[in-house]
Write an enzyme that holds these catalytic residues in place. Structure first.
Site, mmCIF file in Angstrom:
data_model
loop_
_atom_site.group_PDB
_atom_site.id
_atom_site.type_symbol
_atom_site.label_atom_id
_atom_site.label_comp_id
_atom_site.label_asym_id
_atom_site.label_seq_id
_atom_site.Cartn_x
_atom_site.Cartn_y
_atom_site.Cartn_z
ATOM 1 N N HIS A 103 -2.974 3.942 1.234
ATOM 2 C CA HIS A 103 -2.156 2.785 0.880
ATOM 3 C C HIS A 103 -3.046 1.562 0.714
ATOM 4 O O HIS A 103 -3.873 1.275 1.561
ATOM 5 C CB HIS A 103 -1.135 2.554 1.990
ATOM 6 C CG HIS A 103 -0.050 1.617 1.603
ATOM 7 N ND1 HIS A 103 -0.275 0.286 1.423
ATOM 8 C CD2 HIS A 103 1.262 1.819 1.348
ATOM 9 C CE1 HIS A 103 0.871 -0.289 1.076
ATOM 10 N NE2 HIS A 103 1.819 0.616 1.024
ATOM 11 N N HIS A 117 -1.950 6.635 4.826
ATOM 12 C CA HIS A 117 -0.624 6.139 5.104
ATOM 13 C C HIS A 117 0.438 7.219 5.062
ATOM 14 O O HIS A 117 1.396 7.213 5.823
ATOM 15 C CB HIS A 117 -0.312 5.070 4.061
ATOM 16 C CG HIS A 117 1.089 4.616 4.057
ATOM 17 N ND1 HIS A 117 1.691 4.100 5.177
ATOM 18 C CD2 HIS A 117 2.037 4.611 3.100
ATOM 19 C CE1 HIS A 117 2.934 3.781 4.885
ATOM 20 N NE2 HIS A 117 3.175 4.102 3.651
ATOM 21 N N ARG A 165 -0.185 3.311 -5.975
ATOM 22 C CA ARG A 165 -1.031 3.151 -4.801
ATOM 23 C C ARG A 165 -2.415 3.778 -4.951
ATOM 24 O O ARG A 165 -3.408 3.184 -4.551
ATOM 25 C CB ARG A 165 -0.342 3.782 -3.600
ATOM 26 C CG ARG A 165 0.887 3.024 -3.227
ATOM 27 C CD ARG A 165 1.672 3.734 -2.167
ATOM 28 N NE ARG A 165 2.801 2.883 -1.793
ATOM 29 C CZ ARG A 165 3.697 3.205 -0.887
ATOM 30 N NH1 ARG A 165 3.622 4.346 -0.253
ATOM 31 N NH2 ARG A 165 4.682 2.386 -0.617
ATOM 32 N N ALA A 212 14.844 11.857 8.320
ATOM 33 C CA ALA A 212 15.257 13.208 7.935
ATOM 34 C C ALA A 212 15.987 13.889 9.090
ATOM 35 O O ALA A 212 17.083 14.437 8.919
ATOM 36 C CB ALA A 212 14.042 14.027 7.506
#
Lengths: 277, 491, 129
Positions: B265, B407, B336, B43
């Site tokens: 995760h 995660h 997930r 980003a």
């Protein structure tokens, strides 16, 4: 997480994680300690006891640091971040080898099972004029950033680019470019080289773009600009001994250096107009 | 009530219309503005490069020794894009729908649609930068299906898509550093936000090498500082990942949204002992070919834990492929959160494996039989190597052991449709904001969001704010707010 | 956090976690010793500041998890599940973004809501059967 003399663990919150069934060993560490860039450094012997064999090398240092802080001594500073072998931040010359004894392994992925009880381990920072030591085992690798800034990119602005599938690239070429692109920029190649040459690092980037159609327009200017910057930073010349390839944790090949030489040579003897004609 | 500033009109036209309605800054005036970008992951680097290309002056900050080391680098699996190159029925609307549904209907429709729209442009951009995505023999880009999607829309670069995308954004950033449009500060940590008359006007940083506390001024501040997964004792985040920048901004008035949305995760390497510093994630692309199982009975699990039996000694009929059993149509590819919770459930039932009992198997025996070891090696070789390095076990021969780990964090600073927080002039991009993933993030969409925010959203929206300031004057470095904020810092 | 604010959360566990975080925070501020000085590379100092912020954020996470008495996605409240043990949302009461405003040290944060409007998709129970 260890903070100062207070070992901070969410012990009550992770009760399920306190099972430990590994083998343990005692080690003698000879660690390079240096206060800052301007002071002289020296090796200091530190005892590391009760080290579990399934710890990573850096976790071993974490434990040593917890111990040092508990004793009121300055912990050993070392660079590290992702601890999964991809960010390229960890370094360390361990018993004379960058990233330690195992092939294709970064220090953070090196585990203590590669060492044995009673062993002496010598730990040093990367040694190169272009990588000054900041403190203890951490060096300044900003020279690598400046080499990339000199030409390690394709001149393209955000937006206004063709569709991703507009230019097919043969799989063989794409795969080769990918192999060159896997360099994590850790600097082990420089640390491994008697001349502290950065040729493997530079050649990996030059190769990636020299292979891809997108990189063609500035192919030769790029090679020249990056090599010039490399020289300016004070990296030495290639020794042709291949130590860089042997110590590279991601397996960047020497053929990249051969390609870099070809690119640089072409850039030097022909005018830009001629090579692009 | 918070105003999300989502424009009216049909979903598919919202972003185009909004872009037209945003105010522009004249090219000659852009150079009068300075924008601070904190964090240089996907980003941050993409935003900084794109804004510098437009003509703004940019200062970037990262705590690592180089912008290239940001934790985006560790993303393995891939990046989604609604290109429909595979002709399997994908579309922008389908990607939008999957993402909204995957987030369990707790994300903003308009943001998610814009994300799906931008996804196709991201791939074009990255390929133009020389990102070496995987290709087919014909030379065109390869795709795979990923993380609960029923179409193949994931672009990838072997197991290191994050590194390749980040190096692409880093190269764009380097180009602007060379041009003098970006000033890069490395080994700097943001400690606080400077707010003047309610607007973000700068930051306080600590130079990690010299310890110097510095003030930096700018007309707008972009926080691209990632998530807060390290709030847990063990997570897959890098050691340095931290919430400090976002949290200090929160204390200065930026609302923090949905902090309880965290992602666990399912495919991480299990914990071994107390000294462990972090958990290592393996791409969930492994679930495309690996089969998740535990023994049917507690007794067998017990024998496995004690090492009396090996996993290959457990007969087929004594194995419980619990995801395939409970979710016949998605099988091992359920989202997930579902996969993680089910693993926890069987472990809680006492059927966990490995020395500690906190693991389930991920088995490639069938895949190796079906495709051959070479094909499996080509697809997952680097992940298998990594697993072997850490555990000292060969996953070509014995099933991997996996367990869920923290995660990703979907929550983050609240932002409106323009990615602006509740402090005017303070923006938040990527994992650090809350906006696009709702209560659960689908695989291969974090990279997509980071780059969408940086390349294709913020360059438009920040201009609207700057144009509205009504002045091109530089921020007053000597304003007392800088010294006050500096002093207030408790470190 | 892993035990009480991880994959499955309950009112009881979260309340307990909140107390534990407060204890840890007190302990941290009372016992923290940072070695070395400000003017150098200092790992302890870097970590100490980050941990301090995590300890505050941790409490907000727990507050948020406590107030959201529904299950959705990664947030699974044991009290709210379907017969098959899947996450059960409560769209009537919780289809909003919870945005928290900081009110000062040790003050409870104030909840602001952004209602989520779905005009283009129908809210359904996720099913991956």
């Amino acid at each position: 997480m260890s903070v100062g003399t207070y070992t901070f663990r969410y012990s009550t919150l992770h009760t399920q994680f306190i099972i430990d069934m590994s083998k343990h060993m005692n080690l003698t560490l000879k660690v390079w300690r240096q206060k800052n860039q301007n002071s002289e450094g020296k090796f200091v012997t530190i005892q590391a006891n009760n080290i579990a064999d399934d710890m990573s090398f850096l976790e071993m240092l974490d434990v040593v640091n917890e111990d040092l802080t508990r004793k009121g001594e300055d912990p050993i500073y070392f660079d590290h971040d992702c601890r999964e072998g991809i960010c390229g931040m960890c370094s360390l010359v361990i018993n004379g080898r960058p990233h330690g004894p195992n092939e294709r392994t970064t220090t953070c992925q090196l585990h203590m099972r590669s060492f044995h009880d009673g062993q002496t381990i010598v730990i040093e920072p990367w040694r190169a004029a272009a990588f000054p030591v900041l403190k203890d085992l951490a060096v300044d690798r900003s020279a690598f950033d400046r080499i990339q800034q000199a030409g390690g990119y394709i001149n393209v602005n955000t937006g206004g680019v063709p569709d991703a599938n507009a230019i097919p690239i043969p799989k063989r070429i794409a795969d080769e470019a990918f192999e060159s692109a896997t360099c994590i920029g850790c600097g082990a190649c420089v640390a491994a080289c008697k001349n502290a040459s950065a040729m493997l690092f530079v050649s990996a980037k030059v190769s990636q773009f020299a292979l891809l159609p997108q990189g063609q327009t500035e192919r030769y200017e790029r090679a020249q600009a990056m090599v010039d910057q490399m020289d300016k930073e004070g990296f030495g010349n290639c020794t042709n001994t291949g130590a860089c390839e042997a110590e590279c944790p991601v397996g960047i090949k020497l053929t990249n250096i051969a390609r870099l030489n070809r690119e640089y040579f072409t850039a030097k003897i022909f005018r830009q107009e001629d090579v692009h004609a | 009530m918070l105003d999300s500033k989502v424009p009216a009109g049909p979903l598919a036209e919202k972003w185009s219309n909004h872009k037209f309605n945003l105010k522009l800054v004249n090219p000659a005036n852009k150079r009068k503005f300075t924008i601070i970008v904190v964090g240089t992951g996907l980003a941050g680097a993409s935003a900084a490069a794109s804004l510098a290309e437009l003509g703004y002056n940019v200062k970037t900050f990262c705590y690592q020794d180089s912008p290239r080391r940001a934790h985006s680098i560790a993303a393995q699996g891939g990046i989604n894009a609604a290109k429909n190159y595979q002709n399997d029925g994908d579309s922008i609307f389908r990607l939008f729908y999957d993402t909204i549904k995957g987030g369990d209907y707790r994300a903003r429709e308009a943001n998610v649609y814009r994300l799906a729209e931008n996804s196709v442009k991201i791939i074009d951009q990255c390929v133009a930068q020389g990102v070496p995505f995987a290709r087919e023999y014909g030379g065109l880009l390869d795709n795979r299906s990923f993380g609960g999607a029923q179409v193949s829309r994931t672009f990838y670069a072997r197991g290191q898509t994050g590194q390749q995308l980040l190096l692409g954004a880093y190269s764009a950033l380097n180009r602007q550093i060379k041009k003098g449009k970006v000033k890069s500060y490395t080994r700097h940590e943001m400690l606080d936000l400077v707010v003047i008359d309610g607007h973000a006007k700068g930051i306080i940083t600590r130079d990690l090498v010299t310890g110097k506390i510095e003030a930096h001024e700018g007309h707008a501040v972009l926080l691209c500082t990632g998530g807060y997964g390290n709030v847990f004792f063990l997570s897959t985040n890098a050691m340095g990942c931290n919430v400090t920048a976002a949290w200090r901004a929160h204390k200065r008035g930026a609302f923090f949204a949905n902090p309880c949305y965290t992602q666990i995760h399912p495919t991480c390497i299990p914990v071994t002992g107390d000294h462990q510093s972090k958990l290592t994630l393996m791409s969930e692309s492994l679930r495309n070919d690996g089969r998740v199982w535990v023994p049917k009975t507690k007794e067998l699990a017990e024998k496995l834990r004690k090492g009396e039996l090996g996993p290959n000694d457990i007969k087929e009929e004594d194995r419980d492929y619990f995801l395939e059993r409970k979710y016949p149509s998605f099988g091992n590819l359920v989202p997930r959160d579902v996969a993680s919770r089910n693993a926890k459930e069987v472990v809680d039932e006492g059927r966990g494996v490995g020395k500690t009992g906190f693991a389930v198997f991920l088995d490639f025996a069938d895949a190796i039989k079906r495709m051959g070891e070479e094909t499996v090696r080509a697809k997952y070789g680097n992940l298998f190597d990594m697993y072997q390095k850490i555990t000292d076990e060969n996953p070509y021969e014995v099933p991997m052991r996996i367990y869920p780990a923290v995660h990703y964090t979907m929550g983050g600073l609240w932002v409106d449709y323009n990615l602006m927080t509740t402090i005017p002039g303070l923006y938040c991009l990527g994992e650090a904001n809350f906006s696009d993933h709702g209560a659960n993030r689908l695989g291969a969409s974090a990279l997509m969001q980071g780059l969408s925010d940086g390349y294709f959203v913020i360059p438009y929206t920040v201009g609207d704010y700057l144009a509205g300031l009504g002045s091109f004057a530089p921020v007053d470095k000597n304003h007392p707010a800088f010294e006050e904020t500096r002093k207030n810092d408790r470190r | 956090m892993w035990e009480y604010c991880g994959m499955a959360r309950t009112e009881e566990g979260l309340t307990k976690a909140k107390g534990l975080i407060r204890e840890l925070r007190n302990e941290f501020w009372n016992n923290v010793t940072v070695l070395g000085s400000n003017e150098e590379l200092n790992m302890s100092l870097e970590k100490a500041g980050r941990v301090a912020d995590f300890l505050e954020l941790g409490e907000l996470m727990v507050d948020d998890a406590l107030h959201r008495r529904e299950s959705c996605g990664g947030h699974f409240r044991l009290e709210s599940q379907t017969e098959e043990g899947e996450a059960k949302r409560d769209d009537e009461n919780f289809a909003y973004v919870a945005a928290w405003e900081y009110k000062g040290p040790d003050q409870p944060e104030v909840l602001h809501k952004e209602e989520l409007v779905f005009e283009n998709v129908k809210l359904t129970q996720r099913s991956y059967k």
